[in-house]
Design a protein around this motif. Structure first.
Motif, PDB file in Angstrom:
ATOM      1  N   ALA A   1       7.741  -6.487 -15.744  1.00 22.88           N
ATOM      2  CA  ALA A   1       6.423  -6.480 -15.897  1.00 22.88           C
ATOM      3  C   ALA A   1       5.749  -7.677 -15.946  1.00 22.88           C
ATOM      4  N   GLY A   2       4.491  -7.859 -15.817  1.00 21.57           N
ATOM      5  CA  GLY A   2       3.912  -8.746 -16.595  1.00 21.57           C
ATOM      6  C   GLY A   2       4.303 -10.196 -15.222  1.00 21.57           C
ATOM      7  N   SER A   3       4.583  -9.662 -13.856  1.00 19.68           N
ATOM      8  CA  SER A   3       4.625 -10.539 -12.830  1.00 19.68           C
ATOM      9  C   SER A   3       3.276 -10.458 -11.527  1.00 19.68           C
ATOM     10  N   ALA A   4       3.083 -11.525 -10.933  1.00 17.42           N
ATOM     11  CA  ALA A   4       2.606 -10.979 -10.042  1.00 17.42           C
ATOM     12  C   ALA A   4       2.373 -10.969  -9.070  1.00 17.42           C
ATOM     13  N   VAL A   5       1.566 -10.790  -7.785  1.00 19.83           N
ATOM     14  CA  VAL A   5       2.293 -10.328  -6.383  1.00 19.83           C
ATOM     15  C   VAL A   5       0.535 -10.819  -5.383  1.00 19.83           C
ATOM     16  N   ASP A   6       1.936 -11.358  -4.290  1.00 21.80           N
ATOM     17  CA  ASP A   6      -0.144 -11.349  -3.595  1.00 21.80           C
ATOM     18  C   ASP A   6       0.309 -11.065  -2.284  1.00 21.80           C
ATOM     19  N   PHE A   7      -0.589  -9.831  -2.162  1.00 20.88           N
ATOM     20  CA  PHE A   7      -0.756  -9.439  -0.891  1.00 20.88           C
ATOM     21  C   PHE A   7      -1.340 -10.032   0.380  1.00 20.88           C
ATOM     22  N   PRO A   8      -0.805 -10.663   0.935  1.00 24.93           N
ATOM     23  CA  PRO A   8      -0.905 -11.668   2.450  1.00 24.93           C
ATOM     24  C   PRO A   8      -1.412 -10.714   3.173  1.00 24.93           C
ATOM     25  N   ASN A   9      -2.144 -10.621   4.566  1.00 26.20           N
ATOM     26  CA  ASN A   9      -2.756  -9.735   5.800  1.00 26.20           C
ATOM     27  C   ASN A   9      -2.502 -10.963   6.728  1.00 26.20           C
ATOM     28  N   ARG A  10      -0.692 -10.384   7.455  1.00 24.02           N
ATOM     29  CA  ARG A  10      -0.558 -10.883   9.157  1.00 24.02           C
ATOM     30  C   ARG A  10      -0.846 -10.432   9.293  1.00 24.02           C
ATOM     31  N   ASP A  11      -1.179  -9.390   9.622  1.00 22.19           N
ATOM     32  CA  ASP A  11      -2.287  -8.841  10.949  1.00 22.19           C
ATOM     33  C   ASP A  11      -3.283  -9.130  11.713  1.00 22.19           C
ATOM     34  N   ASN A  12      -3.545  -8.961  12.778  1.00 26.70           N
ATOM     35  CA  ASN A  12      -4.522  -9.515  13.258  1.00 26.70           C
ATOM     36  C   ASN A  12      -6.492  -8.272  13.322  1.00 26.70           C
TER      37      ASN A  12
ATOM     38  N   LEU B   1       8.984 -12.271 -13.351  1.00 25.97           N
ATOM     39  CA  LEU B   1       8.922 -13.910 -12.424  1.00 25.97           C
ATOM     40  C   LEU B   1       7.797 -14.928 -12.400  1.00 25.97           C
ATOM     41  N   ASP B   2       8.623 -16.341 -12.470  1.00 26.45           N
ATOM     42  CA  ASP B   2       7.717 -17.526 -12.240  1.00 26.45           C
ATOM     43  C   ASP B   2       6.880 -18.048 -11.050  1.00 26.45           C
ATOM     44  N   SER B   3       7.420 -17.335  -9.872  1.00 25.59           N
ATOM     45  CA  SER B   3       5.732 -17.412  -8.823  1.00 25.59           C
ATOM     46  C   SER B   3       5.685 -16.270  -8.494  1.00 25.59           C
ATOM     47  N   PRO B   4       3.816 -15.651  -7.685  1.00 22.71           N
ATOM     48  CA  PRO B   4       4.032 -14.474  -7.892  1.00 22.71           C
ATOM     49  C   PRO B   4       5.241 -13.898  -6.409  1.00 22.71           C
ATOM     50  N   ALA B   5       5.302 -12.595  -6.311  1.00 25.14           N
ATOM     51  CA  ALA B   5       6.287 -12.045  -5.184  1.00 25.14           C
ATOM     52  C   ALA B   5       5.634 -11.676  -3.993  1.00 25.14           C
ATOM     53  N   THR B   6       5.689 -11.087  -3.304  1.00 19.36           N
ATOM     54  CA  THR B   6       4.775 -11.260  -1.857  1.00 19.36           C
ATOM     55  C   THR B   6       5.165  -9.560  -1.291  1.00 19.36           C
ATOM     56  N   MET B   7       4.269  -8.540  -1.463  1.00 20.32           N
ATOM     57  CA  MET B   7       4.308  -7.756   0.185  1.00 20.32           C
ATOM     58  C   MET B   7       2.510  -7.927   0.894  1.00 20.32           C
ATOM     59  N   ALA B   8       3.064  -8.075   1.529  1.00 20.32           N
ATOM     60  CA  ALA B   8       2.359  -8.699   2.641  1.00 20.32           C
ATOM     61  C   ALA B   8       2.172  -7.411   3.446  1.00 20.32           C
ATOM     62  N   GLN B   9       1.076  -7.741   4.460  1.00 25.52           N
ATOM     63  CA  GLN B   9       0.537  -6.226   5.682  1.00 25.52           C
ATOM     64  C   GLN B   9       0.831  -6.338   7.256  1.00 25.52           C
ATOM     65  N   GLN B  10       1.547  -6.225   7.468  1.00 23.47           N
ATOM     66  CA  GLN B  10       2.431  -6.852   8.792  1.00 23.47           C
ATOM     67  C   GLN B  10       2.283  -5.584   9.507  1.00 23.47           C
ATOM     68  N   ASP B  11       2.243  -5.934  10.939  1.00 25.12           N
ATOM     69  CA  ASP B  11       2.658  -4.796  11.792  1.00 25.12           C
ATOM     70  C   ASP B  11       1.621  -2.939  11.576  1.00 25.12           C
ATOM     71  N   LEU B  12       0.532  -3.441  10.954  1.00 26.52           N
ATOM     72  CA  LEU B  12      -0.062  -2.107   9.949  1.00 26.52           C
ATOM     73  C   LEU B  12       1.588  -1.800   9.260  1.00 26.52           C
ATOM     74  N   ALA B  13       1.959  -2.245   8.280  1.00 21.68           N
ATOM     75  CA  ALA B  13       3.301  -1.676   7.621  1.00 21.68           C
ATOM     76  C   ALA B  13       2.630  -3.147   5.705  1.00 21.68           C
ATOM     77  N   PHE B  14       3.149  -2.288   5.308  1.00 19.44           N
ATOM     78  CA  PHE B  14       3.496  -2.939   3.782  1.00 19.44           C
ATOM     79  C   PHE B  14       4.933  -3.634   3.884  1.00 19.44           C
ATOM     80  N   ASN B  15       4.827  -4.574   3.667  1.00 15.23           N
ATOM     81  CA  ASN B  15       6.237  -5.346   3.780  1.00 15.23           C
ATOM     82  C   ASN B  15       6.615  -6.433   3.092  1.00 15.23           C
ATOM     83  N   PRO B  16       7.845  -6.104   2.567  1.00 13.00           N
ATOM     84  CA  PRO B  16       8.505  -4.836   2.177  1.00 13.00           C
ATOM     85  C   PRO B  16       7.588  -3.687   1.690  1.00 13.00           C
ATOM     86  N   HIS B  17       8.541  -2.813   2.322  1.00  9.86           N
ATOM     87  CA  HIS B  17       7.732  -1.245   2.039  1.00  9.86           C
ATOM     88  C   HIS B  17       8.032  -0.755   0.000  1.00  9.86           C
ATOM     89  N   LEU B  18       9.074  -1.591  -0.694  1.00  3.53           N
ATOM     90  CA  LEU B  18       9.270  -1.598  -2.086  1.00  3.53           C
ATOM     91  C   LEU B  18       9.839  -2.458  -2.145  1.00  3.53           C
TER      92      LEU B  18
END
Length: 218
Positions: free
Chosen positions: A77-88, A55-72
């Motif tokens: 291969a070779g792509s980057a993924v961000d893991f932003p925390n959107r919970d308090n 991917l040209d830019s990172p995909a996102t798997m956030a933590q939101q409402d105490l769950a990974f979003n998206p779940h899947l």
């Protein structure tokens, strides 16, 4: 410079057009072997095809409402993924999967850098603080990779006119650490039924999480 005759040019053009066309599109119907029901969010890939570009830019798997979003998440291969925390609350994201072992220690907000997933395979992601949090990243090494929708349907283009293999994965496989291999015979008629032996579906209920959400809202 060599000049081709018109008939030769026509034959070459026809050959190029044929080579540019897909051999035959194949529809796969992925079903639960026990119930016969369609299976959503199954990943189907053709390992004989070359990998897609990262991917040209990172995909996102956030933590939101105490769950990974998206779940899947499905990425080449070779792509980057961000893991932003959107919970308090803080999370500690990690994976022990052979395809990618990593940890982002206790944090809030945005991690310093995305994680790069170089190796094809299944990466199960968890949170060291909230045991119920669980997500999956399917890192594909094939340009022919599709994900089933609610009807359990995926479509791929075979790599040749003969028999070939596909890989099928779902998080409820008995061993979900890797996909299973299914052989597709030459000229198989669409749709091809792919039956998976699956664990029972999770009810999704989590009294502890519900209690924590009520506490967080106070």
């Amino acid at each position: 410079m060599t000049e081709f005759s018109i008939p030769v040019r026509a034959a070459l053009l026809a050959g190029l057009l044929l080579s540019a066309c897909p051999l035959w599109a194949l529809e796969l119907s992925v079903r639960d072997r026990a119930s016969g029901e369609p299976v959503a969010d199954a990943v189907v890939s053709v390992p004989a095809t070359p990998g897609a570009d990262p991917l040209d830019s990172p995909a996102t798997m956030a933590q939101q409402d105490l769950a990974f979003n998206p779940h899947l998440l499905v990425v080449p291969a070779g792509s980057a993924v961000d893991f932003p925390n959107r919970d308090n609350t803080q999370h500690h994201v990690y994976s022990f999967s052979p395809a990618k072992t990593f940890t982002i220690e206790l944090y809030a907000g945005q991690p310093e850098a995305p994680i790069v997933f170089d190796t094809p395979g299944v990466v199960e992601v968890g949170c060291n603080i909230h045991d119920r949090m669980r997500g999956f990243i399917y890192v594909s090494g094939s340009s022919q990779t599709a994900r089933t929708g609610a009807a359990g349907i995926a479509r791929v283009t075979p790599p040749n006119t003969g028999a070939f293999e596909i890989e099928v994965w779902h998080e409820r496989l008995i061993n979900n650490a890797q996909p299973i291999t299914v052989r597709i015979e030459a000229g198989a008629a669409s749709p091809v039924i792919v039956s998976l032996e699956l664990d029972p579906a999770d009810s999704g209920s989590d009294p502890f999480s519900d209690l924590q959400r009520r506490f967080d809202s106070l």
